[in-house]
Scaffold this active site. Structure first.
Site, mmCIF file in Angstrom:
data_model
loop_
_atom_site.group_PDB
_atom_site.id
_atom_site.type_symbol
_atom_site.label_atom_id
_atom_site.label_comp_id
_atom_site.label_asym_id
_atom_site.label_seq_id
_atom_site.Cartn_x
_atom_site.Cartn_y
_atom_site.Cartn_z
ATOM 1 N N ALA A 73 0.810 -1.224 0.000
ATOM 2 C CA ALA A 73 0.000 0.000 0.000
ATOM 3 C C ALA A 73 0.844 1.276 0.000
ATOM 4 O O ALA A 73 0.608 2.178 0.792
ATOM 5 C CB ALA A 73 -0.944 -0.013 1.198
ATOM 6 N N TYR A 140 10.603 9.033 -3.267
ATOM 7 C CA TYR A 140 9.998 7.699 -3.351
ATOM 8 C C TYR A 140 11.015 6.612 -2.977
ATOM 9 O O TYR A 140 10.781 5.795 -2.078
ATOM 10 C CB TYR A 140 9.453 7.457 -4.771
ATOM 11 N N ASP A 283 15.498 9.741 -14.247
ATOM 12 C CA ASP A 283 15.524 8.433 -14.906
ATOM 13 C C ASP A 283 16.958 7.978 -15.179
ATOM 14 O O ASP A 283 17.657 8.582 -15.994
ATOM 15 C CB ASP A 283 14.795 8.499 -16.259
HETATM 16 N N1 UDP Z 1 8.685 6.427 -20.284
HETATM 17 C C1 UDP Z 1 8.505 7.125 -21.482
HETATM 18 N N2 UDP Z 1 7.288 7.674 -21.745
HETATM 19 C C2 UDP Z 1 6.230 7.589 -20.878
HETATM 20 C C3 UDP Z 1 6.413 6.870 -19.680
HETATM 21 C C4 UDP Z 1 7.646 6.302 -19.405
HETATM 22 O O1 UDP Z 1 9.439 7.257 -22.281
HETATM 23 O O2 UDP Z 1 5.162 8.138 -21.194
HETATM 24 C C5 UDP Z 1 9.972 5.816 -19.999
HETATM 25 C C6 UDP Z 1 10.594 6.276 -18.700
HETATM 26 O O3 UDP Z 1 11.339 7.447 -18.899
HETATM 27 C C7 UDP Z 1 11.449 5.061 -18.313
HETATM 28 C C8 UDP Z 1 10.655 3.884 -18.893
HETATM 29 O O4 UDP Z 1 9.760 4.436 -19.853
HETATM 30 O O5 UDP Z 1 12.678 5.111 -18.978
HETATM 31 C C9 UDP Z 1 9.844 3.156 -17.849
HETATM 32 O O6 UDP Z 1 9.091 4.103 -17.123
HETATM 33 P P1 UDP Z 1 7.965 3.706 -16.078
HETATM 34 O O7 UDP Z 1 7.390 4.985 -15.529
HETATM 35 O O8 UDP Z 1 7.021 2.735 -16.694
HETATM 36 O O9 UDP Z 1 8.752 2.915 -14.934
HETATM 37 P P2 UDP Z 1 10.039 3.337 -14.045
HETATM 38 O O10 UDP Z 1 11.236 2.831 -14.786
HETATM 39 O O11 UDP Z 1 10.025 4.814 -13.858
HETATM 40 O O12 UDP Z 1 9.810 2.575 -12.780
#
Ligand code: UDP
Length: 327
Positions: A73, A140, A283
């Site tokens: 949660a 986070y 990222d």
């Molecule tokens: N990403 C993207 N476009 C989006 C959402 C995510 O290019 O609209 C990219 C993001 O920058 C990361 C990857 O997809 O490199 C995975 O992102 P997500 O938010 O799914 O998971 P995270 O890796 O942040 O846990």
């Protein structure tokens, strides 16, 4: 075992609950429905409540004679955690502290905690092993790391046995694609691309095309939700003999954002517009797991290591539920 699934109406919690039932356990879902979906909880005991409410949580643990708690949660949006850090510390740390206190008061010792690859921040070594330095770069990730350490200290008192599972990119839909992702707002890559393929959004944006990777986009380790949940069952069992466990959960194979987009195109047979935009703050270029420890110590194996199978399950969930759980 009788297991309290905190956040059992959410994406991972609902899949876990279904798997616990399938394996003969007795889950009780405990969720305040701030994010979760009541309809994602099927045929099991449901208690609407908040794990930050000490008295009610103790009462619930005792009422159902709970043997172990699984905790899903948490708030999970990295970007939101940057703009609202106190909300993240409140929900993810303070309330989890209360949950551990409730467990102590009710005499419940076993705890399985959802953690994240975000505890590693921008690691120098890839793939990532569990002992890589923890240097979260977002509130986070920091809140998850704080809870990991809190569990460590509490277990040293002899009153907690815990397993920390650090997820890489959880995705796909479980249980014949009946239980999938329906976050509001949606921020995860696979559901967003699928929404573009379904014509529910105009395009998909790629966040950064100048990363030091082969095609310039970020690489992530996508792990199917059922494979993820399987590891929880194994860790839960191992709590009988091990009071502290920490495992990475990922396939060890990375896929770039462009590869994920191409896979959705292939599985859906749909084309859609792709827009290249700036990097999203925070990222890391590449995050892939070395999950050797989970494989050797837990005997964990994955059934869906292939991205196409993962996307296929997600595509089925979204097309079967065009408005998510409101369908
Ligand atoms: N990403 C993207 N476009 C989006 C959402 C995510 O290019 O609209 C990219 C993001 O920058 C990361 C990857 O997809 O490199 C995975 O992102 P997500 O938010 O799914 O998971 P995270 O890796 O942040 O846990």
């Amino acid at each position: 075992m009788r297991i309290l699934v905190c956040g059992g109406a959410g994406y991972i919690g609902s899949n876990m609950t279904a798997m616990l039932t399938r394996e003969g356990h007795k889950p009780v879902v405990f969720d305040n429905l701030s994010k979760g979906h009541r309809t994602a909880v099927k045929d099991v005991e449901f208690v609407q409540g908040d794990f930050g409410d000490l008295g009610f949580t103790v009462q619930t643990l005792k009422k159902y004679n709970i043997d172990a708690v699984m905790h899903f949660a948490a708030f999970i949006e990295v970007g939101e955690s940057v703009t609202e850090p106190l909300r993240y510390y409140d929900n993810n740390v303070s309330k989890t502290r209360t949950l551990l206190e409730a467990m102590e008061k009710a005499g419940v010792e076993k705890f399985v905690f959802s953690s994240t690859a975000a505890v590693y921040g921008m690691p120098d070594t890839i793939p990532i092993t569990e002992d890589v330095v923890k240097a979260p770069i977002s509130p986070y990730g920091e809140t998850k790391w704080a809870v990991e350490r809190m569990c460590g200290f509490q277990s040293q008192t002899g009153r907690l046995r815990y397993a920390v599972l650090r997820y890489f990119n959880a995705c796909g839909a479980g249980f014949n694609a009946a239980l999938g992702e329906d976050h509001r707002p949606e921020s995860h890559l696979i559901p967003l691309i699928i929404q573009a393929a379904m014509g529910k959004r105009d395009n998909i944006k790629i966040f950064g095309t100048d990363y030091p990777t082969e095609d310039g986009t970020c690489i992530r380790d996508y792990i199917h939700i059922e494979d993820l949940c399987k590891a929880h069952l194994l860790a839960l069992k191992k709590l009988e003999s091990e009071s502290e466990q920490v495992y990475n959960l990922g396939n060890g194979t990375g896929y770039s954002v462009r590869q994920v987009i191409d896979t959705v195109r292939k599985i859906s047979g749909k084309d859609f517009s792709v827009i290249e935009t700036d990097r999203r703050p925070g990222d890391p270029p590449v995050l892939t797991a070395d999950a050797t420890k989970a494989r050797t110590e837990l005997g964990w194996t994955t059934d869906y290591p292939n991205l196409e199978a993962i996307v296929e399950s997600a595509w089925k969930f979204h097309t079967d539920h065009p408005n998510g759980y409101e369908s």
